[in-house]
Every structure is written in C-alpha cells, then in structure tokens.
Design a protein around this motif. Structure first.
Motif, PDB file in Angstrom:
ATOM      1  N   PHE A 160      -5.375  -7.219  -0.925  1.00 50.89           N
ATOM      2  CA  PHE A 160      -5.751  -6.173   0.034  1.00 50.89           C
ATOM      3  C   PHE A 160      -4.872  -4.938  -0.140  1.00 50.89           C
ATOM      4  O   PHE A 160      -5.355  -3.804  -0.171  1.00 50.89           O
ATOM      5  CB  PHE A 160      -5.631  -6.720   1.464  1.00 50.89           C
TER       6      PHE A 160
ATOM      7  N   ALA B  96      -5.992  -1.244  -1.402  1.00 55.48           N
ATOM      8  CA  ALA B  96      -5.744  -0.074  -0.552  1.00 55.48           C
ATOM      9  C   ALA B  96      -4.948   0.987  -1.303  1.00 55.48           C
ATOM     10  O   ALA B  96      -5.220   2.187  -1.186  1.00 55.48           O
ATOM     11  CB  ALA B  96      -5.011  -0.497   0.717  1.00 55.48           C
TER      12      ALA B  96
ATOM     13  N   ALA C 178      -7.747   5.132   2.278  1.00 55.38           N
ATOM     14  CA  ALA C 178      -7.321   3.916   2.981  1.00 55.38           C
ATOM     15  C   ALA C 178      -6.193   4.181   3.976  1.00 55.38           C
ATOM     16  O   ALA C 178      -5.779   3.250   4.679  1.00 55.38           O
ATOM     17  CB  ALA C 178      -6.877   2.861   1.971  1.00 55.38           C
ATOM     18  N   LYS C 179      -5.701   5.423   4.039  1.00 57.53           N
ATOM     19  CA  LYS C 179      -4.549   5.712   4.905  1.00 57.53           C
ATOM     20  C   LYS C 179      -4.763   5.367   6.379  1.00 57.53           C
ATOM     21  O   LYS C 179      -3.865   4.845   7.037  1.00 57.53           O
ATOM     22  CB  LYS C 179      -4.144   7.187   4.764  1.00 57.53           C
TER      23      LYS C 179
ATOM     24  N   ALA D 204       0.821  -1.209   0.000  1.00 54.65           N
ATOM     25  CA  ALA D 204       0.000   0.000   0.000  1.00 54.65           C
ATOM     26  C   ALA D 204       0.860   1.267   0.000  1.00 54.65           C
ATOM     27  O   ALA D 204       0.507   2.269  -0.642  1.00 54.65           O
ATOM     28  CB  ALA D 204      -0.928   0.003   1.209  1.00 54.65           C
TER      29      ALA D 204
ATOM     30  N   ILE E  84      -7.145   2.946  -3.754  1.00 53.97           N
ATOM     31  CA  ILE E  84      -8.081   3.887  -3.134  1.00 53.97           C
ATOM     32  C   ILE E  84      -7.378   5.191  -2.763  1.00 53.97           C
ATOM     33  O   ILE E  84      -7.960   6.271  -2.828  1.00 53.97           O
ATOM     34  CB  ILE E  84      -8.738   3.244  -1.888  1.00 53.97           C
TER      35      ILE E  84
ATOM     36  N   VAL F 219      -6.487   2.971   7.691  1.00 56.72           N
ATOM     37  CA  VAL F 219      -6.361   1.517   7.827  1.00 56.72           C
ATOM     38  C   VAL F 219      -4.895   1.102   7.708  1.00 56.72           C
ATOM     39  O   VAL F 219      -4.394   0.292   8.499  1.00 56.72           O
ATOM     40  CB  VAL F 219      -7.214   0.785   6.765  1.00 56.72           C
ATOM     41  N   ILE F 220      -4.194   1.663   6.742  1.00 54.55           N
ATOM     42  CA  ILE F 220      -2.783   1.317   6.526  1.00 54.55           C
ATOM     43  C   ILE F 220      -1.935   1.774   7.706  1.00 54.55           C
ATOM     44  O   ILE F 220      -1.026   1.063   8.149  1.00 54.55           O
ATOM     45  CB  ILE F 220      -2.259   1.950   5.212  1.00 54.55           C
TER      46      ILE F 220
END
Length: 202
Positions: free
Chosen positions: A151, A155, A162-163, A55, A158, A165-166
């Motif tokens: 995944f 991510a 998504a930051k 990601a 997006i 979550v990452i």
C-alpha cells in the motif's frame, strides 16, 4: 510484576485449590481486559505507521534499502532470540517435574494443531494475506506488514494524488498513538493481575 507474583503465591500457599481457582477465575477478566486493549490497537498502529512512513519517503529505491535493512535486522534479532531461548531451555530445563493436572486439554490441542505440518511453503502462504480485513480481525501482524508495504509503495508511486489519503492516515496514526498512551497507563495493573493469576492457580 513482583507484587502480582507475591499475591498469587500467597493465595496458592494459604488457600485450598477451590478458593485459588475461584480467585483466579475472578481476576482473569481484569487481565483479559488489558490484553484485549493491547490487541485492539496493534493492527491499526502497524498499518498506519508503516504506510505513512513508506509513502513519505517517496523514493522507492530508498524504501527498498530501508526495507532490506529492516528485514535483515528483524531476521537477525529473531535468530539471536531463538539461540538465547534454546540455550536457556537446555540449561534450566523449565517444566521438568511439573505436574500439569489442571491444564486445559483443549488449549493444548489447539497449539498442537497450529504447529502440526509446519513447512516453508505453509509459512510463505501464511504471510501473504487473502484479505486485509481478515488479517486485521485476527491480528496477523506479518500479513498486515506485507499489505502495508504494498500500500505504501503504491501510494509513493502515485505521488501527490495519494497525499490526502496519506495525510488522513498520518492523523489517524497520531490518534492511535494517543490511544497507546491511554492503554499503557493500565499496563501496571494488567501485569499485576496477570502475574497473580499465573502464580495462584498452577
């Protein structure tokens, strides 16, 4: 490792089978604890580090190039390892003349069942996870890798959305790496007891 082997050989040569088996059964728990600790951290470590790494690259083309090189290295190393193993098995012939009267027939049958009917189709079907929860519960590393790649790519595509979550997975990976350090402190004792058990009752 050498001390464990020495202890196992000492017990094996100086005590009868019943005592050696009792000793082996008692230290089995210590070796099992270390192995379980290692197994405990594999799945979350692979998932978090892979997802975060993919990601953070952001560029899907870069991910593809790096992924291709990683797969090429993986298959090359596996092939070389296979060749080395085949060479030494044919030269040293391990197990020739070995009496396995004490082997657990149930364990042997499980190995036969897992390898029976192996094919390319079965392999491909096996590496695609039906459920990531099931893959993590059973430590199916290839399945976890496949899910992590998808995944991470999703991510990365997006972007900023998504930051959070990452970032959470990034912090989680650092925590798990700290757990790895804790587990590795038990490694010498785990290897010692595992080797002792291997040599004392065989």
């Amino acid at each position: 490792m050498l001390l464990g082997a020495a202890l196992g050989i000492f017990v094996h040569n100086n005590y009868d089978v019943a005592i050696a088996k009792a000793f082996s059964d008692k230290i089995k728990m210590l070796a099992t604890i270390f192995i379980r600790l290692v197994q405990m951290i594999i799945a979350p470590l692979v998932f978090t580090t892979l997802v975060v790494g993919i990601a953070k690259l952001g560029d899907i083309k870069a991910v593809g190039r790096i992924g291709g090189k990683a797969l090429a290295w993986f298959f090359s190393a596996s092939f070389i390892s296979l060749l080395i193993g085949m060479f030494w098995v044919n030269v040293l012939e391990p197990g020739v003349g070995l009496q396995l009267n004490t082997i657990d027939a149930t364990t042997a049958s499980e190995v036969v069942e897992k390898t029976h009917g192996f094919s390319a189709q079965n392999f491909v079907e096996h590496i695609i996870p039906k459920s990531i929860v099931e893959a993590m519960a059973t430590n199916e590393i290839l399945q976890i890798v496949i899910f992590s790649i998808f995944f991470g790519l999703a991510a990365a595509s997006i972007g900023d959305f998504a930051k959070p979550v990452i970032n959470a997975l990034d912090k989680t990976s650092h925590i798990i790496l700290k757990m790895v350090n804790y587990v590795m402190k038990f490694a010498p004792m785990g290897v010692f007891w595992s080797n002792s058990r291997r040599f004392c009752y065989s």
